[in-house]
Design a protein around this motif. Structure first.
Motif, PDB file in Angstrom:
ATOM      1  N   LEU A 116      37.118  34.100  45.932  1.00  0.00           N
ATOM      2  CA  LEU A 116      36.996  32.792  45.282  1.00  0.00           C
ATOM      3  C   LEU A 116      35.535  32.479  45.022  1.00  0.00           C
ATOM      4  CD1 LEU A 116      38.445  30.131  44.387  1.00  0.00           C
ATOM      5  CD2 LEU A 116      37.985  29.271  46.711  1.00  0.00           C
ATOM      6  N   SER A 117      35.188  32.333  43.741  1.00  0.00           N
ATOM      7  CA  SER A 117      33.793  32.103  43.379  1.00  0.00           C
ATOM      8  C   SER A 117      33.725  31.551  41.957  1.00  0.00           C
ATOM      9  CB  SER A 117      32.998  33.410  43.472  1.00  0.00           C
ATOM     10  OG  SER A 117      31.627  33.201  43.180  1.00  0.00           O
ATOM     11  N   GLY A 118      32.495  31.311  41.508  1.00  0.00           N
ATOM     12  CA  GLY A 118      32.264  31.002  40.103  1.00  0.00           C
ATOM     13  C   GLY A 118      31.347  32.044  39.499  1.00  0.00           C
ATOM     14  N   ASP A 119      31.051  33.076  40.287  1.00  0.00           N
ATOM     15  CA  ASP A 119      30.042  34.071  39.948  1.00  0.00           C
ATOM     16  C   ASP A 119      30.679  35.305  39.316  1.00  0.00           C
ATOM     17  OD1 ASP A 119      27.971  35.849  39.826  1.00  0.00           O
ATOM     18  OD2 ASP A 119      27.436  35.749  41.948  1.00  0.00           O
ATOM     19  N   HIS A 120      30.380  35.536  38.033  1.00  0.00           N
ATOM     20  CA  HIS A 120      30.970  36.672  37.326  1.00  0.00           C
ATOM     21  C   HIS A 120      30.425  38.025  37.790  1.00  0.00           C
ATOM     22  CE1 HIS A 120      32.456  33.484  34.735  1.00  0.00           C
ATOM     23  NE2 HIS A 120      33.227  34.353  34.129  1.00  0.00           N
ATOM     24  N   ASP A 121      29.321  38.048  38.542  1.00  0.00           N
ATOM     25  CA  ASP A 121      28.811  39.310  39.100  1.00  0.00           C
ATOM     26  C   ASP A 121      29.877  39.990  39.967  1.00  0.00           C
ATOM     27  OD1 ASP A 121      26.457  38.667  37.896  1.00  0.00           O
ATOM     28  OD2 ASP A 121      25.329  38.316  39.741  1.00  0.00           O
ATOM     29  N   LEU A 122      30.728  39.164  40.594  1.00  0.00           N
ATOM     30  CA  LEU A 122      31.733  39.692  41.513  1.00  0.00           C
ATOM     31  C   LEU A 122      32.863  40.437  40.810  1.00  0.00           C
ATOM     32  CD1 LEU A 122      31.711  36.581  43.824  1.00  0.00           C
ATOM     33  CD2 LEU A 122      31.239  38.898  44.618  1.00  0.00           C
ATOM     34  N   LEU A 123      32.908  40.380  39.486  1.00  0.00           N
ATOM     35  CA  LEU A 123      33.962  41.086  38.746  1.00  0.00           C
ATOM     36  C   LEU A 123      33.894  42.592  38.949  1.00  0.00           C
ATOM     37  CD1 LEU A 123      34.054  39.085  35.380  1.00  0.00           C
ATOM     38  CD2 LEU A 123      35.489  38.794  37.412  1.00  0.00           C
ATOM     39  N   GLN A 124      32.736  43.104  39.348  1.00  0.00           N
ATOM     40  CA  GLN A 124      32.614  44.542  39.618  1.00  0.00           C
ATOM     41  C   GLN A 124      33.464  44.972  40.811  1.00  0.00           C
ATOM     42  OE1 GLN A 124      28.617  45.528  41.820  1.00  0.00           O
ATOM     43  NE2 GLN A 124      28.218  43.762  40.520  1.00  0.00           N
ATOM     44  N   LEU A 125      33.930  44.024  41.626  1.00  0.00           N
ATOM     45  CA  LEU A 125      34.717  44.340  42.819  1.00  0.00           C
ATOM     46  C   LEU A 125      36.217  44.404  42.555  1.00  0.00           C
ATOM     47  CD1 LEU A 125      32.879  42.044  45.396  1.00  0.00           C
ATOM     48  CD2 LEU A 125      32.556  44.502  45.050  1.00  0.00           C
ATOM     49  N   VAL A 126      36.633  44.031  41.362  1.00  0.00           N
ATOM     50  CA  VAL A 126      38.059  44.011  41.032  1.00  0.00           C
ATOM     51  C   VAL A 126      38.658  45.411  41.140  1.00  0.00           C
ATOM     52  CG1 VAL A 126      39.664  43.702  39.099  1.00  0.00           C
ATOM     53  CG2 VAL A 126      37.935  41.963  39.555  1.00  0.00           C
ATOM     54  N   ASP A 127      39.808  45.503  41.782  1.00  0.00           N
ATOM     55  CA  ASP A 127      40.593  46.744  41.750  1.00  0.00           C
ATOM     56  C   ASP A 127      42.057  46.389  41.931  1.00  0.00           C
ATOM     57  OD1 ASP A 127      41.131  46.472  44.512  1.00  0.00           O
ATOM     58  OD2 ASP A 127      39.464  47.780  45.084  1.00  0.00           O
ATOM     59  N   GLU A 128      42.898  47.391  42.176  1.00  0.00           N
ATOM     60  CA  GLU A 128      44.346  47.145  42.234  1.00  0.00           C
ATOM     61  C   GLU A 128      44.730  46.213  43.378  1.00  0.00           C
ATOM     62  OE1 GLU A 128      46.339  47.850  39.850  1.00  0.00           O
ATOM     63  OE2 GLU A 128      44.758  48.941  38.784  1.00  0.00           O
ATOM     64  N   ARG A 129      43.912  46.148  44.434  1.00  0.00           N
ATOM     65  CA  ARG A 129      44.238  45.280  45.580  1.00  0.00           C
ATOM     66  C   ARG A 129      43.309  44.083  45.698  1.00  0.00           C
ATOM     67  NH1 ARG A 129      47.642  47.662  49.469  1.00  0.00           N
ATOM     68  NH2 ARG A 129      47.783  45.540  50.282  1.00  0.00           N
ATOM     69  N   PHE A 162      39.181  45.750  53.944  1.00  0.00           N
ATOM     70  CA  PHE A 162      40.543  45.270  54.183  1.00  0.00           C
ATOM     71  C   PHE A 162      41.483  45.464  52.995  1.00  0.00           C
ATOM     72  CE2 PHE A 162      37.973  42.431  57.053  1.00  0.00           C
ATOM     73  CZ  PHE A 162      38.366  43.045  58.233  1.00  0.00           C
ATOM     74  N   GLY A 163      40.927  45.887  51.844  1.00  0.00           N
ATOM     75  CA  GLY A 163      41.745  46.023  50.643  1.00  0.00           C
ATOM     76  C   GLY A 163      42.832  47.076  50.736  1.00  0.00           C
ATOM     77  N   SER A 164      42.668  48.038  51.637  1.00  0.00           N
ATOM     78  CA  SER A 164      43.706  49.064  51.767  1.00  0.00           C
ATOM     79  C   SER A 164      44.902  48.547  52.570  1.00  0.00           C
ATOM     80  CB  SER A 164      43.136  50.312  52.453  1.00  0.00           C
ATOM     81  OG  SER A 164      42.586  49.977  53.706  1.00  0.00           O
TER      82      SER A 164
END
Length: 296
Positions: free
Chosen positions: A138-151, A129-131
């Motif tokens: 929403l989390s407390g888990d830093h593993d999810l930082l790999q998913l960060v992008d412009e959207r 859905f990011g496009s």
């Protein structure tokens, strides 16, 4: 909820919120219960956390992702994966199914796929859905930082209510000196004690970060082994197979067959239905926080 504003999707890491909510009160020795003795402290805290985030970030759409079972494709790859996790506290167990009833009453879809973790469902939906819209995780888990992008931004819940750190590609680089993809390589090197995979024995976070910042990728490190100190080179050579396995375990899988109709994620509260569930759980006091109108 005003749906004329720019659409945005909040993906909630359900277990992260539920465990955080449970331990926020359980450590004090107080467990909130109904008159019948049903524990509800995690549900109460979960709703407070969730609604504060919804008020703060104003998503038009919300979905909640859950871990379905202990066994996933990662435990097939590495039998000890998460093998160090203790059993869930007895007072928390009945709240696992109850919280899904509550989110369902809020009109928030509960999503999960057997054999995968909530992180994988979150990653898949963020990619899907990011496009079309901005996605917030929403989390407390830093593993999810790999998913960060412009959207896609990752909202990390800090200690205390209403305390967030929002990661975008820019803030991730400013704080950690890493790109989202490099988060995976750092985890491959240093391992993860929480998920119980070792990475390269003897290499901690500080060394892993320094190596990735200098050589950019694990492949970059392996291509420059002669430039490493004898100690670091020896550790990597001794654990090369585990390095590659750990990186594989750290990577969030973004092609999960998770069924999610975006229209069903539109946040529209049925006051009567929500109030009925809050009354059943003896937490009607939350209706004011959640903006639920008291039904005459």
């Amino acid at each position: 909820m005003n749906t004329t504003k720019q659409p945005s999707l909040m993906l909630v890491d359900g277990m992260a919120l539920l465990f955080r909510a449970y331990y926020a009160t359980a450590t004090s020795g107080y467990i909130r219960r109904t008159k019948a003795g049903v524990p509800t402290n995690a549900i109460y805290g979960f709703l407070r956390y969730l609604w504060d985030a919804i008020d703060t970030f104003q998503p038009t759409h919300v979905a909640c992702c859950w871990d379905m079972a202990a066994k996933t494709f990662r435990s097939d790859q590495f039998a000890a994966y998460k093998g160090n996790r203790p059993e869930a506290p007895e007072d928390l167990i009945p709240q696992f199914s109850l919280i899904r009833e509550v989110t369902d009453c809020l009109g928030i879809p509960n999503l999960g796929v057997e054999g995968f973790e909530a992180d994988d469902c979150i990653g898949t939906l963020a990619c899907r859905f990011g496009s079309d819209m901005n996605v917030m995780i929403l989390s407390g888990d830093h593993d999810l930082l790999q998913l960060v992008d412009e959207r896609t931004s990752v909202i990390i819940m800090k200690k205390g209510h209403g305390n967030y750190l929002v990661y975008t590609p820019e803030t991730l680089y400013q704080e950690k000196g890493l790109s989202p993809r490099q988060v995976i390589d750092v985890k491959g090197l240093m391992g993860d004690t929480s998920d119980n995979y070792p990475g390269v024995r003897g290499i901690g976070e500080k060394t892993a970060m320094k190596l990735i910042q200098e050589y950019e990728t694990i492949e970059g490190i392996l291509a420059n082994m002669d430039s490493l100190t004898k100690s670091v080179r020896g550790k990597i050579e001794a654990d090369l197979e585990m390095l590659h396995l750990s990186r594989s375990l750290a990577a969030i899988h973004c092609e999960v067959p998770v069924d999610c109709d975006l229209d069903l994620c539109l946040l529209e509260i049925d006051d009567e239905r929500v109030l009925s569930k809050l009354e059943e759980l003896e937490m009607k006091s939350l209706s004011h926080l959640m903006g639920v109108a008291l039904v005459p």
